[in-house]
Structure formats: structure tokens, C-alpha cells
Enzyme design. Structure first.
Site, short mmCIF file in Angstrom:
data_model
loop_
_atom_site.label_atom_id
_atom_site.label_comp_id
_atom_site.label_asym_id
_atom_site.label_seq_id
_atom_site.Cartn_x
_atom_site.Cartn_y
_atom_site.Cartn_z
N HIS A 69 18.34 -16.70 0.41
CA HIS A 69 18.01 -15.40 -0.18
C HIS A 69 18.51 -15.30 -1.61
O HIS A 69 17.91 -14.69 -2.47
CB HIS A 69 18.62 -14.27 0.65
N CYS A 74 -2.97 -25.02 2.43
CA CYS A 74 -1.75 -24.21 2.40
C CYS A 74 -0.48 -25.06 2.50
O CYS A 74 0.62 -24.53 2.52
CB CYS A 74 -1.78 -23.14 3.48
N GLU A 106 -4.48 -29.96 10.38
CA GLU A 106 -3.24 -30.66 10.03
C GLU A 106 -2.99 -31.86 10.93
O GLU A 106 -1.96 -32.50 10.85
CB GLU A 106 -2.05 -29.70 10.02
N ASP A 155 1.77 -31.45 7.42
CA ASP A 155 1.64 -32.17 8.68
C ASP A 155 0.53 -33.21 8.63
O ASP A 155 0.66 -34.28 9.22
CB ASP A 155 1.38 -31.19 9.83
#
Ligand code: PEP
Ligand code: MG
Length: 587
Positions: free
Chosen positions: A198, A511, A440, A464
Site C-alpha cells: 500500500h 490483460c 491463458e 499464465d
């Protein structure tokens, strides 16, 4: 050379937020140690409980203030990070355990609290998922804050110098990061942390150059050492020579100009110079990244990894809780689409439930859609959650790790069943909710022509796809040099997928990480990809790359690439176009 000499020296860390900071170092020591422990008597139990409640109350007030501050600087979504901190303070299990330790073990309140939090922290540190492990620093942040509030009079306020400086610390918590005075701090370097923490996310959204992972920085570096922090390459240069300083000043000015140019194009159309429109969207894992997405100018979310709703080995949240999360996304990004990927647990990710025996090959095991199809109850809760939220914006659903048509059909049958149930219950949903599949696995790419007529889009998960095509574990650094996005087999599978989609009249996106690598943008566009979904901070650069390229030229290059036998040559070809059209982004 000793680090204390005044000769120029370079410490290498991991770059997490781009930019150049020049100034003397200011080192802040590590401030989180165990509080004193002492035994209390029975009559003090009540007053210790009271001290505990008071410290919690004070912490809540401070967190509310911080939340307001970050909201003013970065917007609503970033301030949600502190929402999670506030939730820790209200966690029933934690409150009960501390109360119990005070009453039955007769421990002083701060120690009881510290011990309970250590227990939670240990559990977090053991979570295999690196992204979740990073959340440990959020928990530490809260713990540290509460401990300070037990004895506010003991807090030695860290007085930062009021000239511009580079902050060096063992670790910075998210609230430390927000509290940084941006007029004086030109960048920070820490020993701990990772790209996905974060703290790193906040640094990027605050536009603060940052590096993590510099070993022994706090011990070895002295305050006031002149320095340059290079948030692009992850270098912290101590005692820079005049020549190095001049080079970095020039680089800083040049990068600043590039940044301003990118910023100015935030709302520009993502089309190539010859007019081919490309959808540029963002990948997210947590709702608190929403502001990053909207600030980047991304046109929607191309991949929401819902497995991050699974925290610390616990179950997926129920249908209504999921509806709430998806509704937030749908509303925040409307009218742009949000593609929600159904749970992709297992493999290197969090397990959905403890397995009775460890899997010999988790990557080839119980993961992705396989888990969902084996747990219809859980799967349907997620699908119903997505459907319920679908009336609040433009949602789409996408199935991960599909190996062939039968899984797609089974998943779609469950979706249909959920639609029928909701209709009967009178719950409204988007009846035209689009359905997509992640490509993938090589098997899915090979039979993409069979799948395409039954879905609305494909999104290629190259992370992947590469791993399974060339049999190289994506997280094993021993074989990292064999993990090649331009391997001819990978390039051909992408091409095959895009062609199958085009024949069926549907679109193909990417993606995986390849989508955010601007060296590969010419290749992907040339192969016919129509959507790129990338990390929010990669959006401006990818936008610029798309806008600089000619689709016809990319397509000609990709046509050659398909026939090229060696991955290095394919890489050279795509980098060649990238260099020709946006050299300033590749430095
Ligand atoms: C991919 O495999 O490329 C992908 C986007 O999914 P994940 O990285 O979540 O496995
Ligand atoms: Mg994947």
C-alpha cells in the site's frame, strides 16, 4: 569502498514509484518495539481496560483525520486504505482477546494489545500470497499507532528538516507515507516493502519517487549525506559527483516534461495514427486502487481479480457483500465497463479452502474455473453477486483458466441458472451481461475457434499463457530467462486466438503483464489485439505508445514476426518500432 566515504556510491533497490529526488538524506530510525510488560492486580483490571478503550478511541480520531487528509489530496478511493485500518480497531476477535488477556493474564493493556497483534501479524506473514503478505504493514501501522496512544507523552516527535530531503527508513507505513510533507520530502527509500505494498501504491498516487528493498539502509546511511534517488532504476546514489548531479538534473527535467506530456493526454483518444481504436483499461485487485484507475484516465477495468476478496484463507464473502463490492466498482467507473473475473484461487494464489493433502503440482491442479465448477454453491453466490450489481453500471463476467469448451458451457449454465433464479425472486439484473473467457492455457488458444461463437470476448492472460506454453514457472527466478513473451509459440497462440475471435465477430484483449510492457505494444497491436488492460500506473505510457504507432506498420511487423523462428528477433522487431515512435519512454 566504505559507505561512509565521501566518494560516489550506489545502492540498488527496487523501484516502486518513478521520479528523481535530489537532496540530503534524512534517516528515520525504526520505531516499533515491544512495550514494557508488567503484572497488574485484580483491582486494576477495569482501569487497564479503560486505558485500552481510550487508546483505541484516540487512534480512531487520528485515522479519521488522516482519512480526510488523503481524501483531499488523492480522492475518495485512496482514503479507503484507512477504512481497513479502522476495521482492525473494531475487530471483535481482537477486542475480546485483549480484554481477556488483561483480565485473566493480568497483563498491562499495551502489552496485552501488542501480544495479540503479534499473533495476527505472524499469521499474516505466513500467508503465501505476496500481495496479501504486504498487507502486514497496514496491520503494523495500526498497532504502532495504538501503542503510541497509550503514552502520548512518550512520543518523541520526529522533527523533519525543513529543507528538501530524501527520506530513508526501515519501513514506512501507509499513514507515514500520507503524513510525509511533500514540500520537503523529494522521495523515499526503505529497507522493506514491495511493488504491491500500500505504501508503494500511495507513493505512486502521490507522485513521490520511491525505492524499496535497500538492505541495511538505516544502519549504513548517515543523515545529511548528499544523495540522488532514482525511482526509475531503483538506485540511491550517495555523494554524487558534480557530473552525476548534472546528468540527473537534466534527466529529471526531461522526465518531468515527458510526465507533463503524458498527463496532458489523459483524456485523449487511444487510437493509432491511422485511426484504429484500442480500448485501454486497468487491472485491479483491491477497491482502494479505484482512484488510481480513474486518475489514470483508463476506460474501465479489464480485469478485476476477485480472489483478493479471499483474505487470509477465510471464505469468499457472501453474495450480498460481493454485490456491494461489485456495485462500488460499477458505479465508480460507469459508463465504462468493468470485467469481473470469477474466483481464480489455487496454484500460486490463495487456496479457497484447506486441501486435505498438498498438491504435487499446484499450477496443474485445483485452480481457476475448476474450483468454481466443483463448488457450485460458492460459484453461484459470486455470479448472483455480479448479476445483482450489474444494474449499477456496465459489468461483464469472465472465467479464468478455462481449458476448453465444456467448462465454458458449464460455467454459462450456472450463470443462466442464476439469472432464472433472480428473475423468479424479482431481483433486477442486466440481462445482456457480457460473458468472456480468459485465454491463458495453450489448449484454450488452440480451440479458440470452438469457444469464440459462445462468448462475447476473449482476454488473453499472458502471464499464465507463457508459463503453460513454454513450461516455465512464472514465479521461479531460476528459469526466469526462459520466460519469454516473444517466444514464437506464444506469438502464434496469440495470433490464433485473435483470428478465431475476429472470425466469430468478437474482440480480443490482453490483460497479462505483456499488455503493460510498451516494448510489446507494437507486436500486440499488430497481431490484432483490440483491448489492453494494464496496471493503473502503466496506463499513461501505454496510451502514449498506442497514439504514436501506425497500425498498418505494426501489422506488417507482426506478419513477419509470425514467421520468425527466434524470440530475440521478434523482440528486436517490436522494440524497433517502439524506439522509432516513442524513444523517450524507453530510456
Ligand atoms: C494472466 O495469467 O495473465 C492473468 C492476467 O491472470 P493472473 O495473473 O491473475 O493469473
Ligand atoms: Mg492467469
Amino acid at each position: 569502498m566504505s559507505i561512509h566515504s565521501t566518494q560516489e556510491s550506489v545502492l540498488q533497490g527496487i523501484p516502486v514509484s518513478p521520479g528523481i529526488g535530489i537532496g540530503p538524506v534524512h534517516v528515520v530510525a525504526r520505531g516499533f518495539s515491544a512495550p514494557e510488560v508488567y503484572e497488574i492486580s485484580e483491582k486494576d483490571v477495569e482501569s487497564e481496560q479503560q486505558r485500552f478503550r481510550a487508546a483505541l478511541e484516540e487512534t480512531k480520531v487520528q485515522l479519521d483525520e488522516l482519512q480526510e487528509r488523503i481524501k483531499a489530496i488523492s480522492g475518495e478511493a485512496e482514503s479507503q486504505i484507512f477504512e481497513a485500518h479502522l476495521m482492525v480497531l473494531e475487530d471483535r476477535a481482537m477486542l475480546d482477546r485483549v480484554a481477556d488477556a488483561i483480565a485473566s493474564r493480568k497483563q498491562n493493556a499495551e502489552f496485552a494489545f501488542y501480544a495479540v497483534m503479534q499473533h495476527f501479524l505472524e499469521a499474516m506473514r505466513r500467508v503465501p500470497d505476496p500481495y496479501l503478505r504486504e498487507r502486514t504493514s497496514d496491520l503494523e501501522d495500526v498497532c504502532q499507532r495504538v501503542l503510541r496512544n497509550f503514552r502520548p507523552e512518550d512520543v518523541v516527535r520526529h522533527v523533519a528538516p525543513d529543507e528538501q530531503h530524501v527520506l530513508v527508513a526501515y519501513d514506512l507505513t501507509p499513514s507515514d507515507t500520507v503524513a510525509i510533507n511533500r514540500r520537503h520530502v523529494v522521495g523515499f527509500a526503505t529497507e522493506l516493502g514491495s511493488v504491491n505494498s500500500h505504501t508503494a501504491i500511495l507513493a505512486r498516487s502521490l507522485g513521490l519517487p520511491a525505492i524499496v528493498g535497500i538492505e541495511d539502509a538505516v544502519l549504513d546511511i548517515r543523515t545529511l549525506t548528499p544523495s540522488i534517488l532514482d525511482g526509475y532504476s531503483g538506485k540511491l546514489i550517495l555523494h554524487p559527483s558534480e557530473e552525476t548531479l548534472a546528468r540527473y538534473r537534466e534527466l529529471r527535467d526531461r522526465k518531468e516534461k515527458v510526465r507533463q506530456d503524458l498527463e496532458a493526454q489523459r483524456d485523449a483518444l487511444t487510437a493509432t495514427t491511422d485511426g484504429r481504436k484500442i480500448t485501454l483499461s486497468a487491472n485491479i485487485e483491491f477497491l482502494d486502487e479505484l482512484a488510481l484507475v480513474t486518475n489514470s484516465g483508463a476506460k474501465g477495468v479489464g480485469l478485476y481479480r476477485t480472489e483478493f476478496l479471499l483474505l487470509d484463507g477465510e471464505e469468499m464473502p457472501g453474495e450480498l457483500e460481493q454485490t456491494e463490492a461489485y456495485t462500488k466498482l460499477a458505479k465508480a467507473l460507469s459508463p465504462h465497463p468493468v470485467i469481473i473475473r470469477t474466483l481464480d484461487a489455487g496454484g500460486d494464489k490463495l487456496p479457497v479452502e484447506p486441501l486435505t493433502e498438498p498438491e504435487p503440482n499446484p499450477f496443474l491442479g485445483w485452480r481457476g474455473i475448476r474450483v468454481s465448477l466443483d463448488r457450485p454453491g460458492m460459484f453461484k453466490e459470486q455470479l448472483r453477486g455480479i448479476l445483482r450489481a450489474s444494474v449499477h453500471g456496465k459489468l461483464a463476467v469472465m472465467f479464468p483458466l478455462v481449458s476448453g469448451l465444456s467448462e465454458v458451457r458449464r460455467a454459462k449454465d450456472y450463470l443462466k441458472e442464476c439469472m432464472e433464479e433472480l428473475s423468479k425472486e424479482g431481483v433486477p439484473f442486466d440481462e445482456r451481461l457480457e460473458t468472456g473467457v480468459m485465454i491463458e492455457l495453450p489448449s484454450a488458444a488452440i480451440v479458440a475457434d470452438l469457444i469464440a461463437p459462445e462468448v462475447d470476448f476473449f482476454s488473453i492472460g499472458t502471464n499464465d499463457l507463457i508459463q503453460y506454453t513454454v513450461a516455465v514457472d512464472r514465479v521461479n527466478h531460476h528459469v526466469a530467462n526462459l520466460y519469454r513473451p516473444t517466444h514464437p509459440a506464444v506469438v502464434r497462440l496469440i495470433k490464433r486466438t485473435v483470428d478465431a475471435a475476429a472470425n466469430a465477430g468478437i474482440w480480443t484483449g490482453v490483460c497479462g503483464e505483456m499488455a503493460g510492457d510498451i516494448r510489446l505494444t507494437p507486436l500486440l497491436l499488430g497481431l490484432g489485439v483490440e483491448e489492453l488492460s494494464v496496471g493503473p500506473h502503466q496506463v499513461p505510457r501505454v496510451r502514449r505508445a498506442i497514439r504514436a504507432l501506425s497500425h498498418a506498420e505494426c501489422a506488417a511487423m507482426a506478419d513477419e514476426a509470425i514467421k520468425t523462428p527466434l524470440s530475440n528477433d521478434i523482440m528486436d522487431a517490436t522494440v524497433g518500432l517502439a524506439r522509432k515512435y516513442y524513444p523517450e519512454l524507453l530510456e
